[in-house]
Scaffold this motif. Structure first.
Motif: not given
Length: 142
Positions: A35-37, A99-101, A117-118
């Protein structure tokens, strides 16, 4: 389509981390979960969110010593959140504006999921595919 529909499809599990965890520990968890976060929590609830982008910026500013620091030093504490009843389109606008994902889903102050966002793109692609199929069926029947 609502955020609750996205969560029903992807699940409501959220990878969380404590503010005291080292940034090296954070990187391990991000890698393990692919994951990214991660949402930063304590017994009191949601404290913030920390992403790969936060780590990159911190490494640029402070170098490798950052890896020994706690997540609390780089996490974002003003977190954009949404509710399960929110439309996916409004979440897309929120993500773009801020500007967050990654956006945590909160119900009555409690963490109920997270949408990336995905997830938003996947949902939109599924909607477009369904519309396409319906149009194809309409054309071939007509």
């Amino acid at each position: 389509m609502r955020i609750s529909d996205v969560l029903r499809s992807k699940g409501s599990g959220v990878a969380t981390i404590t503010p005291e965890t080292s940034i090296a520990g954070l990187l391990t968890e991000l890698s393990v979960h692919n994951i990214g976060a991660m949402v930063v929590v304590s017994q009191d609830g949601l404290l913030g969110i920390v992403s790969e982008r936060d780590v990159v910026r911190g490494l640029h500013d402070r170098g490798a010593e950052l890896l020994r620091c706690p997540v609390s030093e780089i996490m974002t504490t003003v977190v954009a959140t949404c509710s399960p009843d929110d439309p996916v389109d409004s979440l897309s606008a929120l993500m773009t504006h801020n500007r967050v994902r990654h956006v945590p889903v909160v119900v009555d102050g409690r963490l109920a999921g997270i949408v990336s966002i995905g997830d938003v793109v996947k949902t939109r692609m599924e909607e477009l595919e369904s519309e396409h199929e319906h149009l194809q069926a309409y054309i071939t029947q007509g």
